[in-house]
Design a protein around this motif. Sequence first.
Motif, PDB file in Angstrom:
ATOM      1  N   SER B 206       0.816  -1.205   0.000  1.00  0.00           N
ATOM      2  CA  SER B 206       0.000   0.000   0.000  1.00  0.00           C
ATOM      3  C   SER B 206       0.851   1.257   0.000  1.00  0.00           C
ATOM      4  O   SER B 206       1.968   1.267   0.512  1.00  0.00           O
ATOM      5  N   PHE B 207       0.257   2.289  -0.555  1.00  0.00           N
ATOM      6  CA  PHE B 207       0.880   3.604  -0.530  1.00  0.00           C
ATOM      7  C   PHE B 207      -0.084   4.543   0.179  1.00  0.00           C
ATOM      8  O   PHE B 207      -1.280   4.551  -0.113  1.00  0.00           O
ATOM      9  N   VAL B 208       0.461   5.292   1.143  1.00  0.00           N
ATOM     10  CA  VAL B 208      -0.381   6.228   1.883  1.00  0.00           C
ATOM     11  C   VAL B 208       0.305   7.581   1.937  1.00  0.00           C
ATOM     12  O   VAL B 208       1.493   7.670   2.247  1.00  0.00           O
ATOM     13  N   TYR B 209      -0.447   8.607   1.629  1.00  0.00           N
ATOM     14  CA  TYR B 209       0.072   9.966   1.809  1.00  0.00           C
ATOM     15  C   TYR B 209      -0.983  10.794   2.537  1.00  0.00           C
ATOM     16  O   TYR B 209      -2.141  10.857   2.117  1.00  0.00           O
ATOM     17  N   ILE B 210      -0.584  11.379   3.656  1.00  0.00           N
ATOM     18  CA  ILE B 210      -1.504  12.234   4.406  1.00  0.00           C
ATOM     19  C   ILE B 210      -0.998  13.666   4.262  1.00  0.00           C
ATOM     20  O   ILE B 210       0.139  13.958   4.653  1.00  0.00           O
ATOM     21  N   PRO B 211      -1.823  14.549   3.705  1.00  0.00           N
ATOM     22  CA  PRO B 211      -1.347  15.915   3.468  1.00  0.00           C
ATOM     23  C   PRO B 211      -1.188  16.699   4.776  1.00  0.00           C
ATOM     24  O   PRO B 211      -1.697  16.279   5.815  1.00  0.00           O
ATOM     25  N   PRO B 212      -0.496  17.853   4.693  1.00  0.00           N
ATOM     26  CA  PRO B 212      -0.219  18.633   5.900  1.00  0.00           C
ATOM     27  C   PRO B 212      -1.489  18.933   6.694  1.00  0.00           C
ATOM     28  O   PRO B 212      -2.526  19.276   6.116  1.00  0.00           O
ATOM     29  N   GLY B 213      -1.390  18.768   7.994  1.00  0.00           N
ATOM     30  CA  GLY B 213      -2.477  19.173   8.884  1.00  0.00           C
ATOM     31  C   GLY B 213      -3.706  18.288   8.874  1.00  0.00           C
ATOM     32  O   GLY B 213      -4.683  18.577   9.562  1.00  0.00           O
ATOM     33  N   VAL B 214      -3.675  17.181   8.130  1.00  0.00           N
ATOM     34  CA  VAL B 214      -4.883  16.336   8.051  1.00  0.00           C
ATOM     35  C   VAL B 214      -4.783  15.172   9.037  1.00  0.00           C
ATOM     36  O   VAL B 214      -3.761  14.498   9.139  1.00  0.00           O
ATOM     37  N   ARG B 215      -5.876  14.980   9.748  1.00  0.00           N
ATOM     38  CA  ARG B 215      -5.987  13.806  10.598  1.00  0.00           C
ATOM     39  C   ARG B 215      -6.824  12.805   9.810  1.00  0.00           C
ATOM     40  O   ARG B 215      -7.984  13.070   9.509  1.00  0.00           O
ATOM     41  N   CYS B 216      -6.229  11.683   9.432  1.00  0.00           N
ATOM     42  CA  CYS B 216      -6.928  10.723   8.572  1.00  0.00           C
ATOM     43  C   CYS B 216      -8.241  10.317   9.244  1.00  0.00           C
ATOM     44  O   CYS B 216      -8.246   9.885  10.390  1.00  0.00           O
ATOM     45  N   PRO B 217      -9.371  10.465   8.523  1.00  0.00           N
ATOM     46  CA  PRO B 217     -10.686  10.283   9.159  1.00  0.00           C
ATOM     47  C   PRO B 217     -11.046   8.844   9.496  1.00  0.00           C
ATOM     48  O   PRO B 217     -12.051   8.618  10.143  1.00  0.00           O
ATOM     49  N   MET B 218     -10.273   7.878   9.053  1.00  0.00           N
ATOM     50  CA  MET B 218     -10.568   6.490   9.440  1.00  0.00           C
ATOM     51  C   MET B 218      -9.291   5.682   9.491  1.00  0.00           C
ATOM     52  O   MET B 218      -8.236   6.105   9.045  1.00  0.00           O
ATOM     53  N   GLU B 219      -9.406   4.473  10.096  1.00  0.00           N
ATOM     54  CA  GLU B 219      -8.274   3.555  10.124  1.00  0.00           C
ATOM     55  C   GLU B 219      -8.003   3.084   8.710  1.00  0.00           C
ATOM     56  O   GLU B 219      -8.938   2.803   7.954  1.00  0.00           O
ATOM     57  N   LEU B 220      -6.748   2.968   8.359  1.00  0.00           N
ATOM     58  CA  LEU B 220      -6.398   2.385   7.071  1.00  0.00           C
ATOM     59  C   LEU B 220      -5.808   1.012   7.351  1.00  0.00           C
ATOM     60  O   LEU B 220      -5.114   0.824   8.343  1.00  0.00           O
ATOM     61  N   LEU B 238       4.650   2.045   1.704  1.00  0.00           N
ATOM     62  CA  LEU B 238       5.273   3.355   1.910  1.00  0.00           C
ATOM     63  C   LEU B 238       4.214   4.297   2.456  1.00  0.00           C
ATOM     64  O   LEU B 238       3.160   4.481   1.850  1.00  0.00           O
ATOM     65  N   ILE B 239       4.472   4.830   3.638  1.00  0.00           N
ATOM     66  CA  ILE B 239       3.505   5.736   4.261  1.00  0.00           C
ATOM     67  C   ILE B 239       4.203   7.056   4.588  1.00  0.00           C
ATOM     68  O   ILE B 239       5.249   7.062   5.244  1.00  0.00           O
ATOM     69  N   ILE B 240       3.603   8.133   4.127  1.00  0.00           N
ATOM     70  CA  ILE B 240       4.182   9.450   4.384  1.00  0.00           C
ATOM     71  C   ILE B 240       3.159  10.307   5.115  1.00  0.00           C
ATOM     72  O   ILE B 240       2.046  10.507   4.633  1.00  0.00           O
ATOM     73  N   ALA B 241       3.530  10.782   6.291  1.00  0.00           N
ATOM     74  CA  ALA B 241       2.666  11.706   7.022  1.00  0.00           C
ATOM     75  C   ALA B 241       3.318  13.084   6.940  1.00  0.00           C
ATOM     76  O   ALA B 241       4.369  13.321   7.535  1.00  0.00           O
ATOM     77  N   ASP B 242       2.690  13.949   6.167  1.00  0.00           N
ATOM     78  CA  ASP B 242       3.247  15.287   5.974  1.00  0.00           C
ATOM     79  C   ASP B 242       3.054  16.114   7.249  1.00  0.00           C
ATOM     80  O   ASP B 242       2.378  15.679   8.182  1.00  0.00           O
ATOM     81  N   LYS B 243       3.585  17.315   7.266  1.00  0.00           N
ATOM     82  CA  LYS B 243       3.602  18.128   8.489  1.00  0.00           C
ATOM     83  C   LYS B 243       2.277  18.174   9.244  1.00  0.00           C
ATOM     84  O   LYS B 243       1.236  18.447   8.644  1.00  0.00           O
ATOM     85  N   GLY B 244       2.352  17.896  10.501  1.00  0.00           N
ATOM     86  CA  GLY B 244       1.185  18.048  11.366  1.00  0.00           C
ATOM     87  C   GLY B 244       0.041  17.095  11.078  1.00  0.00           C
ATOM     88  O   GLY B 244      -1.082  17.328  11.512  1.00  0.00           O
ATOM     89  N   SER B 245       0.298  16.001  10.371  1.00  0.00           N
ATOM     90  CA  SER B 245      -0.800  15.074  10.060  1.00  0.00           C
ATOM     91  C   SER B 245      -0.741  13.850  10.967  1.00  0.00           C
ATOM     92  O   SER B 245       0.231  13.636  11.697  1.00  0.00           O
ATOM     93  N   TYR B 246      -1.808  13.044  10.892  1.00  0.00           N
ATOM     94  CA  TYR B 246      -1.878  11.840  11.720  1.00  0.00           C
ATOM     95  C   TYR B 246      -2.566  10.716  10.972  1.00  0.00           C
ATOM     96  O   TYR B 246      -3.568  10.922  10.291  1.00  0.00           O
ATOM     97  N   VAL B 247      -2.037   9.506  11.115  1.00  0.00           N
ATOM     98  CA  VAL B 247      -2.720   8.339  10.547  1.00  0.00           C
ATOM     99  C   VAL B 247      -2.456   7.114  11.409  1.00  0.00           C
ATOM    100  O   VAL B 247      -1.398   6.951  11.992  1.00  0.00           O
ATOM    101  N   SER B 248      -3.490   6.286  11.497  1.00  0.00           N
ATOM    102  CA  SER B 248      -3.352   4.991  12.157  1.00  0.00           C
ATOM    103  C   SER B 248      -3.579   3.928  11.104  1.00  0.00           C
ATOM    104  O   SER B 248      -4.577   3.943  10.387  1.00  0.00           O
TER     105      SER B 248
END
Lengths: 252, 495
Positions: B206-220, B238-248
């Motif tokens: 999987s590829f994941v990118y979370i843009p700046p400031g975004v809290r991913c709205p669900m579990e991936l 490959l998972i990238i969490a950009d500035k200030g973002s969050y992902v689970s």
Amino acid sequence: MTALLEIRDLKAEIAGKQILNGYDLTVKAGEVHAIMGPNGSGKSTLSYVLSGRPGYKITEGQALLAGADLSQMSVDERAAAGLFLAFQYPLEVPGVATMTFLRAALNAQRKKRGEEEMSSPDLIKRVKELAKILDMDMEMLRRPVNVGFSGGEKKRAETLQMMLLEPKLCILDETDSGLDIDALKVVSNGVNQLRSKDRGIVVITHYQRLLDYITPDVVHVQSAGRIVRTGGKELALELEETGYARYQSEAA
Amino acid sequence: MAAVQETVEQVRRVGADQYKYGFITDIESDLAPKGLSEEVIRFISAKKDEPEWMLEWRLEAYRRWLTMTEPKWARVDYPAIDYQDLYYYAAPKSTAGPKSLDEVDPELLRTYEKLGIPLHEREILAGVERPEGEERPRVAVDAVFDSVSVATTFKEELKKVGVIFCPISEALREHPELVRKYLGTVVPTSDNYFATLNSAVFSDGSFVYIPPGVRCPMELSTYFRINEKNTGQFERTLIIADKGSYVSYLEGCTAPKRDENQLHAAVVELVTLDDAEIKYSTVQNWYPGDENGRGGIYNFVTKRGDCRGANSKISWTQVETGSAITWKYPSCVLRGDNSRGEFYSIAISNGRQQVDSGTKMIHLGKGTTSRIISKGISAGRSSNAYRGLVSAHRKAEGARNFTNCDSLLIGDACSAHTIPYIEAKNPSCVFEHEATTSKISEDVLFYCMQRGLSQEDATALVVNGFVRDVLQQLPMEFAVEAQKLISVSLEGSVG
Ligand SMILES: Nc1ncnc2c1ncn2[C@@H]1O[C@H](COP(=O)(O)OP(=O)(O)OP(=O)(O)O)[C@@H](O)[C@H]1O
Ligand SMILES: [Mg+2]
């Protein structure tokens, strides 16, 4: 009528050492028996042999619970059949919340007996009632089983487990030791609530004081792995005066 | 007979019988020619319609791999792997071309249904429990079957907030600039034998990118399934969490029962920029082999997170119950100042399983902190080693680590080992290490059984208590499932 507990000429050993030397005891439903006796006379051993603790081996004789041979049953089968032991030294189960433990134990027993499981809300309600009777804080029941409990708290927790599981035969091994005077009253009150015509209770104790609150029908003196004298509740008072000296020499 | 002895007898019989996911999906596959060569790599790259630079990247890795030798330092033992006797690419024929969910082969849908993984957005994950009245948790799923992703859910909804969640092969086509910027920057192609092999032949992941400031709205989550015989799975995540973002993110995996061993050599790379956080959880349940040690997955995995930005955080939580051999050290490179790494692990070995797992916390930045909690449980004839490195470089002023490793032994035929390495090049850092090894207590089991619990239930309860600190780290949606899995993996076949 078959007795609730029938022990006949029971001999048992641990690590090759014989501790019970021809033990006889009959407890009928509805009765409360007290067993008193010096340290090392095998009182706890009796409770472990009956409940099936690994390492304790019956070499001769029999122990029957409501007519069923205990030696043919596993530890959990004995529990489901209604045998409960309040431990002299309750064990700790780290990381397992007391409430989780209670639910697992009660429902395991019910399942084995072919009964329906108790729902979580009913269980919580029941435990709350019991905690109130035993003057225990519900907060304590969210903590892991016995971990960090004081000696007295452990004994209360044992009593709560017993009251929840409603066993047929309750064996209380020195449940009074470690309790302060107020706690002794509270715990005795709990035990007395369990007294019923269908249930047998065996209390192992060193002190007459407990028997002021839980009045026994029969008192036994145990020495060197067998019962050496049986009497009414006045026997406990007599022991308070005289101690065990004469029984120890008798047994030897 | 002592209670523990009985437990041991029971767990010996575990393995093949207990594994719920051992079925095989009968589906026609498109395979690469057997073995490994430049042609095979070109074949894989062409199948995925990759850009030219990607093919070059793979070939370079392959050439390097040819010069390397398999690592031998782990406490695991297995016969030599014949790398020419494997298929490096296997895809269900029916998956050719992009598909909407409704077009997915029904046989595949049934497979995921059996595995309890929802490929329809209205469904929820099996085993997920929620108090009544609460909204059902939504989990986006990427389902990888052998070498390809067969479906990804909630893509559109995630897109609305700018989150990219898709198979890495698709990302290479749709977002090549992002992939190129980050791929191999955490685990370089030359990193180690298995990672280099992966770089050459990786298929899907999987590829994941979370843009700046975004809290991913669900579990991936991604579910990996190996199905085809004699096939290696080489997924790349490959998972990238950009500035200030969050992902689970959660990863799960299963495989059919087969007598042959199967190779799984994955690479996972995580990157957090300033103030970002990634929580990565794994429930690893590959087929462990039977009680005689026949069959099962060789799980040789390189997982690493790079806390590239200041105040960023990466936490790894793993529940490892499967695989014949596990060789895996999810690590954190704490590059950004005040960044934080966490590793929470439960590793259960039973039967003849071998586990050599742990973590590395590399403190590079100032004020970086890390925490390691590892719980190893060995039963049967298994071997379970924790291997961990905590290091602080010269500039890691004030770095701190706390490590706690506990091992629990069930029976006499298994073993546990704790192998910690500590290197501190800056005098101001504080590293604490605690470790315990104990046998499961006969007395505690007796106590539980006196209350009516069967021996198995008593054992499972004690083990669940032992791992509680770590279980609490799992997303709530998966904790229940993980708890059941722990019981199952210790269960015997008592009639
Ligand atoms: N594992 C063991 N190996 C050998 N001897 C044992 C073992 N466990 C208990 N004993 C012995 O068995 C005897 C009876 O012990 P038990 O604990 O039953 O006594 P008790 O009557 O309950 O004493 P107390 O009043 O102090 O509780 C003691 O002499 C004790 O040392
Ligand atoms: Mg005693």
